[in-house]
Design a protein around this motif. Structure first.
Motif, PDB file in Angstrom:
ATOM      1  N   UNK A  85       0.734  -1.464   0.013  1.00 59.29           N
ATOM      2  CA  UNK A  85       0.056  -0.200   0.304  1.00 59.29           C
ATOM      3  C   UNK A  85       1.382   1.114   0.568  1.00 59.29           C
ATOM      4  N   UNK A  86       0.741   2.054  -0.924  1.00 57.49           N
ATOM      5  CA  UNK A  86       1.501   3.174  -1.179  1.00 57.49           C
ATOM      6  C   UNK A  86       1.301   4.380  -0.754  1.00 57.49           C
ATOM      7  N   UNK A  87       1.689   4.952   0.791  1.00 55.66           N
ATOM      8  CA  UNK A  87       0.770   5.862   1.086  1.00 55.66           C
ATOM      9  C   UNK A  87       1.933   7.171   1.264  1.00 55.66           C
ATOM     10  N   UNK A  88       3.521   7.205   0.259  1.00 52.84           N
ATOM     11  CA  UNK A  88       4.097   8.379   0.346  1.00 52.84           C
ATOM     12  C   UNK A  88       3.105   9.270  -0.897  1.00 52.84           C
ATOM     13  N   UNK A  89       4.212  10.476  -1.366  1.00 52.71           N
ATOM     14  CA  UNK A  89       3.279  11.366  -2.218  1.00 52.71           C
ATOM     15  C   UNK A  89       3.771  10.841  -4.043  1.00 52.71           C
ATOM     16  N   UNK A  90       4.890  10.088  -4.002  1.00 51.85           N
ATOM     17  CA  UNK A  90       5.121   9.552  -5.443  1.00 51.85           C
ATOM     18  C   UNK A  90       4.790   8.401  -5.798  1.00 51.85           C
ATOM     19  N   UNK A  91       4.397   7.842  -7.439  1.00 50.23           N
ATOM     20  CA  UNK A  91       4.211   6.155  -7.730  1.00 50.23           C
ATOM     21  C   UNK A  91       5.623   5.420  -7.667  1.00 50.23           C
ATOM     22  N   UNK A  92       5.724   4.252  -6.551  1.00 52.95           N
ATOM     23  CA  UNK A  92       6.004   3.718  -6.514  1.00 52.95           C
ATOM     24  C   UNK A  92       6.320   1.877  -6.356  1.00 52.95           C
ATOM     25  N   UNK A  93       7.594   1.033  -6.106  1.00 52.60           N
ATOM     26  CA  UNK A  93       7.538   0.566  -6.819  1.00 52.60           C
ATOM     27  C   UNK A  93       8.741  -1.417  -6.055  1.00 52.60           C
ATOM     28  N   UNK A  94       8.292  -2.204  -5.989  1.00 56.61           N
ATOM     29  CA  UNK A  94       9.536  -2.838  -4.824  1.00 56.61           C
ATOM     30  C   UNK A  94      10.158  -4.280  -5.671  1.00 56.61           C
ATOM     31  N   UNK A  95      11.203  -3.658  -6.227  1.00 54.24           N
ATOM     32  CA  UNK A  95      11.957  -5.065  -7.094  1.00 54.24           C
ATOM     33  C   UNK A  95      12.302  -5.874  -5.877  1.00 54.24           C
ATOM     34  N   UNK A  96      13.005  -7.710  -5.974  1.00 50.21           N
ATOM     35  CA  UNK A  96      12.974  -8.628  -5.537  1.00 50.21           C
ATOM     36  C   UNK A  96      14.375  -8.639  -6.215  1.00 50.21           C
ATOM     37  N   UNK A  97      15.555  -8.092  -5.423  1.00 50.87           N
ATOM     38  CA  UNK A  97      17.131  -8.829  -6.025  1.00 50.87           C
ATOM     39  C   UNK A  97      16.945  -9.800  -5.737  1.00 50.87           C
ATOM     40  N   UNK A  98      17.388 -10.616  -6.527  1.00 51.15           N
ATOM     41  CA  UNK A  98      17.828 -12.014  -6.636  1.00 51.15           C
ATOM     42  C   UNK A  98      16.451 -12.960  -7.346  1.00 51.15           C
ATOM     43  N   UNK A  99      15.286 -12.741  -6.288  1.00 52.87           N
ATOM     44  CA  UNK A  99      14.828 -13.970  -6.593  1.00 52.87           C
ATOM     45  C   UNK A  99      14.311 -13.295  -8.394  1.00 52.87           C
ATOM     46  N   UNK A 100      14.389 -14.612  -8.566  1.00 57.10           N
ATOM     47  CA  UNK A 100      14.166 -15.254 -10.396  1.00 57.10           C
ATOM     48  C   UNK A 100      11.997 -14.581 -10.256  1.00 57.10           C
ATOM     49  N   UNK A 101      11.704 -15.366  -9.540  1.00 51.99           N
ATOM     50  CA  UNK A 101       9.699 -14.920 -10.248  1.00 51.99           C
ATOM     51  C   UNK A 101       9.879 -16.009 -11.810  1.00 51.99           C
ATOM     52  N   UNK A 102      10.377 -17.195 -11.609  1.00 54.73           N
ATOM     53  CA  UNK A 102       9.659 -17.750 -12.454  1.00 54.73           C
ATOM     54  C   UNK A 102       8.685 -17.734 -12.929  1.00 54.73           C
ATOM     55  N   UNK A 103       8.684 -17.907 -14.311  1.00 57.56           N
ATOM     56  CA  UNK A 103       7.860 -17.464 -15.364  1.00 57.56           C
ATOM     57  C   UNK A 103       6.590 -16.317 -15.318  1.00 57.56           C
ATOM     58  N   UNK A 104       6.857 -15.655 -14.322  1.00 61.62           N
ATOM     59  CA  UNK A 104       6.782 -14.851 -13.898  1.00 61.62           C
ATOM     60  C   UNK A 104       7.288 -12.996 -13.625  1.00 61.62           C
ATOM     61  N   UNK A 105       7.634 -12.572 -14.828  1.00 64.83           N
ATOM     62  CA  UNK A 105       8.632 -11.292 -14.867  1.00 64.83           C
ATOM     63  C   UNK A 105       6.896 -10.058 -14.928  1.00 64.83           C
ATOM     64  N   UNK A 106       5.694 -10.520 -14.527  1.00 63.90           N
ATOM     65  CA  UNK A 106       4.424 -10.010 -13.836  1.00 63.90           C
ATOM     66  C   UNK A 106       5.189  -8.735 -12.533  1.00 63.90           C
ATOM     67  N   UNK A 107       5.873 -10.191 -12.566  1.00 63.76           N
ATOM     68  CA  UNK A 107       5.992  -9.513 -11.110  1.00 63.76           C
ATOM     69  C   UNK A 107       7.260  -9.156 -10.348  1.00 63.76           C
ATOM     70  N   UNK A 108       8.364  -8.927 -11.376  1.00 70.24           N
ATOM     71  CA  UNK A 108       9.801  -8.322 -11.321  1.00 70.24           C
ATOM     72  C   UNK A 108       9.708  -6.436 -10.382  1.00 70.24           C
TER      73      UNK A 108
END
Length: 530
Positions: free
Chosen positions: A77-100
């Motif tokens: 849940x983003x409650x800061x004043x700018x658009x925001x994303x988290x990335x998962x450094x080293x997690x492969x997200x196998x078959x799903x770059x949708x979650x990168x």
């Protein structure tokens, strides 16, 4: 009748047994449900109050502990004043770059909105991290550690430690992310960092253990640009894991952890019962920045030692790699045919009179439509697969949205060339690679005869030393749109990244998951139907 009843009973038992077997086989791996609220808050890691980015009120953010193959559902849940994303450094997200969690794969979470990540830590163990991928948010926090433990039935090559500590190391600025971003946007370099932190503190962090027992210290460099040397006074460190792979176990007095890199060491408390300094110091910098904590024996009654006793320890530099055995000897990567060689050269450039960073002379600009959405919905005009292919080192600097095309299961070679006088750190999402060679000056095909084609390191982050090259080999076995970027964040923010499209012409859940039903749509994808 009696025989018929017996036959029916046996048949029923058989059917139930088969159903039971099917249920066991098809049972899903465990789920972990989390809600993370991203806010601003006042922090003072260098004794000066400043605005930080907190997750659930914490700086650094909460540690994510899970087990191989767990399904991890995180509602952010983003409650800061700018658009925001988290990335998962080293997690492969196998078959799903949708979650990168990068702007090439996801629309950012607008202020006041949320997005739920669905991750499966498929076939992975080890030490990783998460952090914000948008703008310069990483400079204000929002990062944390990820520990993926092995399932009980799968042994690891060391005895279970008595405890487990994750240390987040990194350089830090008193100026927040907005001020640093303004500096970069103006075309100027960032000043020298103001300090180093260990888990959000410059000094005084305590770790406690029992004499005679062995503890795991997980180390992640979450900083912006500085390589860090780490040591524990009077204690040896046995390297057991790096980049999610078990290493040949070598003992060190100290280790270098480069930007974006994670590793794990075992430390046995076999010294006199007292307190010992833990020290992180900057590498390849002048002046040298230092952060300290200490390791306390549970039966210690002595005061803290004098710091100079540790600073004079010799530095044992762990370079970009350490040898690993080829697991079970089943994958002979050295016999695979290379179908494509890609040569990438980093550079500092000027475009329209302002500082930028580039790969083969092209400095990346994020389009308003994520590349993954443009590719999925066949939206033209967002990127093309030809312009970057014609680029070479030394090409005139220009803006662009470089994407490299490759087929699923291609086996490729990438040569990273560094003609600058600073160390470079690179990251490739979604795919592991093997670091097979490195050398000084210019790479030539003749260098291939010196490659390690037997037991090269497996990693997702790699360093390239000044005026040198590093070669990697990788099987592209994870379909999607994957980020290849500089881990040195000012360079990445100013354009030193691209994407690799790993593709085949089949739409199948066997190779890639469908677009998430909760996918955020923006840019030219706004209004499309998922």
């Amino acid at each position: 009748m009696r025989g018929s009843r017996s036959m029916i009973l046996l048949l029923s038992v058989g059917i139930l047994a088969c159903l039971g077997a099917v249920m066991v086989v098809e049972a899903e791996d465990p789920y972990i449900y989390l809600t993370w609220v991203v806010t601003y808050g006042t922090i003072a890691p260098l004794r000066k109050p400043q605005q930080g980015i907190l997750i659930n009120g914490q700086f650094p953010g909460p540690r994510l502990d899970c087990v191989t193959n767990n399904n991890v559902i995180i509602n952010v849940i983003n409650k800061i004043d700018q658009p925001f994303l988290l990335t998962w450094n080293g997690i492969k997200n196998r078959k799903s770059s949708w979650q990168d969690g990068t702007l090439g794969t996801n629309c950012p979470i607008p202020p006041g909105r949320s997005f739920t990540y669905h991750l499966q830590v498929k076939d992975q163990i080890g030490t990783f991290m998460y952090f914000p991928s948008t703008q310069m948010h990483k400079a204000s926090g929002g990062f944390g550690g990820i520990n993926i433990y092995s399932r009980a039935r799968i042994p690891v090559p060391y005895a279970k430690p008595a405890g487990d500590f994750h240390l987040l190391l990194g350089d830090w600025y008193k100026a927040g992310h907005k001020a640093l971003q303004k500096t970069l946007d103006s075309g100027r370099k960032l000043a020298f960092p103001d300090g180093l932190l260990i888990n959000g503190k410059q000094k005084g962090l305590k770790f406690r253990g029992d004499p005679g027992k062995t503890y795991m210290f997980r180390l992640s460099n979450v900083g912006l640009s500085t390589s860090i040397n780490f040591r524990i006074q009077g204690h040896k460190m046995k390297l057991v894991e790096m980049g999610g792979s078990h290493t040949i176990q070598v003992t060190y007095d100290s280790l270098d952890i480069h930007v974006g890199q994670s590793l794990a060491v075992l430390v046995t408390l076999n010294q006199q019962a007292r307190d010992y300094f833990i020290v992180a110091s900057s590498r390849f910098t002048s002046p040298v920045l230092t952060s300290t904590g200490y390791l306390r024996y549970s039966n210690s009654k002595a005061k803290l030692p004098v710091l100079c006793q540790l600073v004079l320890l010799p530095i044992c530099n762990l370079t970009a790699s350490a040898a690993r055995p080829n697991p079970q000897g089943t994958y002979h990567y050295g016999r695979q045919k290379i179908v494509k060689t890609i040569q990438l050269s980093n550079s500092q450039v000027k475009i329209k009179g302002k500082l930028r960073y580039a790969i083969n002379g092209m400095s990346y600009i994020n389009p308003s439509t994520p590349l993954k959405l443009a590719d999925y919905f066949n939206i033209p005009g967002v990127f093309d697969l030809k312009s970057f292919n014609r680029r070479t080192a030394g090409a005139p600097a220009k803006f662009g949205t470089p994407v490299i095309a490759a087929l699923l299961h291609d086996f490729i070679e990438i040569i990273f060339s560094n003609t600058e006088n600073t160390i470079q750190s690179w990251y490739l999402a979604g795919n592991d690679f093997r670091v097979v060679g490195y050398g000084s000056l210019k790479w030539t095909p003749a260098q291939r005869k010196h490659y390690n084609l037997v037991d090269a390191p497996v990693s997702y982050t790699i360093q390239v030393y000044p005026n040198s090259w590093t070669a990697i080999l990788l099987p592209l076995d994870n379909k999607g749109m994957w980020n290849l970027r500089s881990q040195i964040w000012p360079r990445r923010y100013l354009g030193q990244e691209l994407y690799v499209k790993v593709w085949n012409n089949q739409r199948s859940l066997y190779t890639e998951y469908n677009i998430p039903k909760n996918a955020l749509l923006c840019g030219k994808a706004r209004g499309k139907h998922v």
